[in-house]
Design an enzyme around this catalytic site. Structure first.
Site, PDB file in Angstrom:
ATOM      1  CB  SER A  50      -0.903  -0.001   1.234  1.00 19.67           C
ATOM      2  OG  SER A  50      -1.531   1.249   1.366  1.00 19.67           O
TER       3      SER A  50
ATOM      4  NE  ARG B  20     -21.023   4.104  -3.632  1.00 19.26           N
ATOM      5  CZ  ARG B  20     -21.175   4.691  -2.450  1.00 19.26           C
ATOM      6  NH1 ARG B  20     -21.964   4.158  -1.528  1.00 19.26           N
ATOM      7  NH2 ARG B  20     -20.561   5.827  -2.178  1.00 19.26           N
TER       8      ARG B  20
ATOM      9  CG  PHE C 178     -27.989   6.042   4.061  1.00 18.35           C
ATOM     10  CD1 PHE C 178     -27.684   6.397   5.359  1.00 18.35           C
ATOM     11  CD2 PHE C 178     -27.055   6.315   3.063  1.00 18.35           C
ATOM     12  CE1 PHE C 178     -26.485   7.016   5.659  1.00 18.35           C
ATOM     13  CE2 PHE C 178     -25.845   6.927   3.357  1.00 18.35           C
ATOM     14  CZ  PHE C 178     -25.556   7.282   4.658  1.00 18.35           C
TER      15      PHE C 178
ATOM     16  CE1 TYR D 159     -17.677   3.578  -4.386  1.00 16.81           C
ATOM     17  CE2 TYR D 159     -19.059   3.433  -6.345  1.00 16.81           C
ATOM     18  CZ  TYR D 159     -18.311   2.823  -5.359  1.00 16.81           C
ATOM     19  OH  TYR D 159     -18.185   1.463  -5.326  1.00 16.81           O
TER      20      TYR D 159
END
Lengths: 579, 246, 150
Positions: A36, A389, A116, A355
């Site tokens: 990473s 999404r 949500f 996103y």
């Protein structure tokens, strides 16, 4: 020097760590490496706020979550993958609970859930409004207990190695601290490097979200799927782009224009009511809310600021007690970065790139078309998110498909022969390329200038609304920028923590992905979910109920073709909110 | 308000320098600019060779800890206007070896962290049985200590760690307590030895600077003092009741 | 994988680091207070010995104790001991979390409960109790001394 592991995971966020733990638990005989570019607990998962969806509440069903996800994605999701995902999500969230994740609770000790956007039932698990932070640290700390996991912290992967049988068998990476360039061989590689929000100028994404994994795959000739679908989150703070979580609206926050009017009622999202109504008004999906903002700007009903037009998010009626219990981070961020207190003041917000629905094309196992290469999380596109999404589906996606890709990679690694060293020449070429880049003295443009122009081209061409003309113009601009990037100026020739070298490599990744996004958006002459073409305003299921695949050609251009969407039980229909 | 401010930034280039030096940069002074925005301006416009870590720029990833005018701070959450008219001294975090410029080596913490077993210890664990119940009260027993972002400001503020690098340190002990106090955990006995080691809680002399430096309100000093009491009670019990204290 | 970072620069801790910050200085002073605690114990032991040895020795001890430098040291010791006690008292709420039993919380008026974060007794109250106990014990000791003195 060459290191060897059975499976190499590139990226140490939620998906990468989940994959690592899965392999360490299921196959303790395999050696796993996490490579990473930042310490894993710095990964961008840490910034997720609102929650993680998983059906657990009484009266909720898996099918309802499936339908919400599919309709939210404007029917571009693969329904077999969605069903698998939604069935696994609650199990994964319970597993996280067992590992110590401090999910918020009801008074009787059971998990609490909140509403949500775009979700018909309350099913979003949350850890106040620091869900991603708690999830990431839980995974990271849990990963410390497995001796078979080796970490390469602050190592930057620059290339996938592919042998003569077209099998991925390792990576080339360099260590930031020392500049050491190494080959890390593996029988399977999993990409889990998150998204590429940084290709846009105004984004919630961290500095590290430059799409490195997507670019590695793309350059290794694996296709990128559905790259034209870029999610704008409706509530980012101006200037910084810091995210104000959707949970703020789920707890009852209102979106107001400059007249104090709840403008979403004008955009087919339902009628206002004092308390939140599921799948209505402020709890509509992100694409529709961000699009409504653009129309408010056109109607002159937004507030002008030095950082562009904004609307207001009003939490004042929730009171200090609810805000401190459910949204403490929102209050902390507003106080710190905007110098306003949401208990008594309005929060200025505007849509912000958040996103990537698209990513490295994988099947339901996380396998890419390249043998030995897997991907999971935002890096991958399975696809469960389709054209848009739903909020709180991405954290469970990292867990469900992180685990599944980890399992699949481990099985592949266990059944395949070890790398035979046939990629030594490739590794040597890559080493020479990196050394040349680091010692380049005849560069011209500043990296930051090129980056800024890429970002501008992306905002101009591939914003919330697009059309052929602006997209084509951005494609041209990106072509010019690609030439200039090839000779970008590098002043830092040190081999110790050379962040300019990293920036140069990230710049190349961002360019490749920008071109793929623009090319995909140009070809899709319809409007669906987050991809809105003003010149083709209607959805066109006849031609485009299909995933786009972006392939890199030998001359660095991008070729687009299409792959059908898997439809099982939910035939395409109309997206209805507020009714 | 003047429209620029001077940053005095520590530079250390191990390839060419034996010890750190200070470079001076003039950056715009804007109301909403953090010290990090100033550094980014330097990196993007003035001097591409400056190295520092940053990522989320919203105070949660823990990358950008630095010493700003002598205090350990998150540079993304420390605003330039606080120091107007300047200059602002920007140095690497104290008590850590400097790798390059503002980048310090924190591997010592990452080596110590696993020794306190910062994970839930259970001897049997069936996910199929559903979630463990935990009331909000039980959760609040450890919640504060779960807020640590590993930014290392507490280690930088701790004089004990400065003098004795073997000291386990504030964040690692707070994270041990985070799990010790979690009603789902059965691992307190496993963490005992490393915590009661002379380099564990007893290394702490309660200066309290770690708690003041913490940007997330974790209160590691409190965690350490609480564990000292726990450990002391345990020793007393072991002395008085030699059979059965454990 | 850990790097070989031989070239990393080790930041030296300056010898006078404890003068850089008030909290560091206070911490050093508290560490130093142990010397005066030892002195106080020694003084008490010498006193006991003198008392045990009879009137002449006791008078000699009193004369010694009245010397200006001994008085000065004792005043200093008192100051350090008070400082030490105060820091200890202030530490108490850090070391223990005292919770109000649920049943009592249910009975207490709302206005009070709201002031108890998560049902915890606030730190200042724990500290205050320490001081009350201190004053109380000091008063008893003072009372005993006064009475036997009269």
């Amino acid at each position: 020097m060459t290191a060897t592991h059975d499976v190499v995971l590139v990226g140490g966020g939620a998906a990468g760590l989940r994959a690592a733990i899965e392999i360490a638990e299921a196959r303790p005989e395999l050696s796993v490496a996490i490579v990473s570019k930042v310490y894993p607990m710095r990964s961008h998962t840490v910034s997720a706020e609102g929650g993680a969806a998983g059906v657990i509440a009484m009266g909720d069903t898996l099918d309802e979550h499936c339908l919400d996800t599919i309709a939210g994605g404007d029917w571009l999701s693969d329904q077999d993958a969605v069903e698998y995902f939604i069935g696994e999500a609650p199990k994964e969230l319970v597993r996280l609970e067992h590992w110590g994740c401090p999910w918020s609770r009801q008074t009787d000790g059971h998990i609490a859930v909140r509403s949500f956007g775009g979700m018909k039932k309350m099913r979003t698990w949350f850890a106040a409004d620091k869900t991603g932070f708690h999830l990431l640290h839980t995974l990271f700390q849990t990963s410390l207990k497995y001796p078979t996991i080796t970490r390469y912290d602050e190592w930057f992967v620059t290339r996938l190695l592919i042998d003569d049988d077209q099998r991925v068998c390792g990576v080339v990476a360099f260590q930031l601290a020392t500049g050491r360039i190494e080959t890390i061989e593996a029988k399977a590689v999993v990409l889990a490097t998150g998204g590429c929000g940084r290709v846009f100028p105004f984004t919630t994404n961290a500095n590290i979200s430059t799409g490195d994994g997507m670019a590695l795959a793309y350059r290794a000739l694996a296709p990128l799927k559905d790259m034209e679908f870029v999610q704008y989150h409706p509530t980012g703070l101006p200037f910084t782009g810091i995210l104000i979580t959707e949970a703020a609206r789920a707890e009852g926050g209102w979106m107001l224009n400059k007249d104090g009017y709840r403008y979403l009622q004008d955009y087919d999202l339902g009628t206002p009511s004092p308390t939140p109504v599921l799948k209505s008004m402020e709890l509509g999906p992100r694409d529709r809310l961000s699009q409504a903002f653009v129309h408010e700007v056109e109607r002159g009903r937004t507030i002008d600021t030095p950082y562009g037009p904004v609307v207001h998010l009003d939490l004042r009626h929730l009171g200090a007690e609810v805000i401190d219990a459910k949204l403490p981070f929102v209050r902390e961020l507003c106080l710190k970065y905007e110098n306003i207190d949401p208990v008594t003041e309005l929060i200025p917000v505007r849509p912000v790139v958040h996103y990537m629905m698209g990513g490295v094309s994988t099947d339901i196992n996380g396998a890419t078309p390249l043998r030995g290469l897997f991907a999971a999380g935002e890096t991958a596109c399975v696809s469960i998110n389709g054209a848009n999404r739903l909020g709180s589906n991405s954290l469970p996606e990292c867990l469900v498909f992180g685990a599944r890709a980890g399992r699949a990679a481990a099985e592949f690694a266990a059944s395949t022969r070890p790398p035979d060293g046939s990629t030594n020449t490739q590794a040597e070429d890559e080493r020479r390329r990196l050394e040349r880049l680091r010692s380049r003295t005849d560069g011209r443009d500043r990296i930051a200038d090129i980056r800024q122009q890429i970002q501008q081209a992306m905002e101009d061409g591939a914003g919330i609304y697009r059309d052929h003309e602006t997209l084509a113009k951005s494609a041209d601009t990106l072509g010019d920028l690609a030439e200039r990037a090839a000779t970008a100026r590098i002043d830092d020739h040190s081999d110790t923590f050379n962040t300019e070298l990293v920036a140069a490599l990230e710049l190349q990744n961002m360019l490749d992905l920008s071109q793929a996004i623009i090319a995909s958006a140009l070809q899709r002459t319809e409007s669906r979910g987050a991809h809105q073409r003003t010149d083709f305003p209607a959805r066109d299921d006849e031609q485009f109920l299909a995933h786009s695949l972006a392939w890199r050609e030998p001359d660095s251009t991008c070729r687009i073709d299409y792959q059908p969407v898997t439809i099982t039980r939910w035939p395409p229909g109309e997206r209805l909110y507020g009714r | 308000m003047a429209d620029t401010i001077t940053l005095l930034v520590t530079r250390y280039r191990p390839d060419t320098e034996a010890e750190p030096t200070v470079a001076e940069y003039e950056v715009p002074l804007r109301k909403d600019w953090a010290v990090l925005d100033g550094l980014n301006h330097v990196k993007d416009q003035l001097d591409g060779t400056l190295s520092y870590r940053w990522s989320c720029r919203m105070g949660i990833c823990g990358s950008c800890g630095m010493t700003v005018n002598g205090e350990p701070r998150l540079s993304c959450a420390t605003f330039l206007t606080e120091f107007a008219p300047g200059p602002v001294r920007v140095e690497p975090l104290a008590n850590f070896p400097i790798v390059r410029d503002l980048v310090v080596d924190i591997d010592d913490f990452l080596r110590k962290l696993p020794t306190v077993k910062p994970w839930i210890v259970r001897h049997v664990d069936w996910v199929e049985d559903g979630e463990y119940l935990q009331t909000p009260d039980e959760q609040s027993a450890y919640q504060q200590y779960s807020m640590c972002i590993n930014c290392m400001l507490c280690y930088s503020a701790c004089p004990v760690y400065g003098v004795d690098p073997d000291f386990l340190g504030p964040a690692a002990i707070a994270l041990a307590q985070r799990y010790n106090l979690d009603s789902r955990d059965h691992g307190a006995a496993d963490r005992l030895d490393v915590l009661v080691h002379p380099e564990g809680v007893w290394g702490c002399t309660f200066v309290g600077e770690c708690t003041r430096a913490c940007p997330k309100g974790v209160d590691p000093a409190g965690a350490i003092q609480r564990y000292k009491l726990t450990a002391a009670m345990r020793s007393v019990r072991a002395l008085l009741l030699p059979w059965g204290a454990r | 994988m850990t790097a070989t970072r031989a070239r990393a620069y080790r930041q030296a801790v300056p010898r006078l680091w404890w003068l850089r910050r008030r909290s560091y200085l206070l911490f050093m002073l508290r560490e130093l207070s142990c010397v005066f605690v030892a002195w106080a114990v020694l003084f008490l032991l010498l006193l006991l010995k003198a008392v045990g040895n009879g009137h002449v020795d006791y008078q000699r001890f009193l004369d010694w104790a009245a010397k200006p430098w001994v008085i000065a040291v004792n005043v200093l010791a008192l100051a350090f001991l008070v400082f030490h006690s105060v820091t200890w008292f202030n530490l108490a709420p850090k070391a223990m979390v005292v919770r109000v039993p649920k049943q009592m919380l249910a009975l207490a008026p709302k206005a009070i409960v709201r002031r108890l974060p998560e049902g915890r007794v606030p730190g200042w109250l724990i500290v205050a109790q320490n001081y009350v106990a201190w004053v109380f014990v000091a008063a008893i000791v003072a009372g005993l001394v006064m009475r036997s003195g009269s």
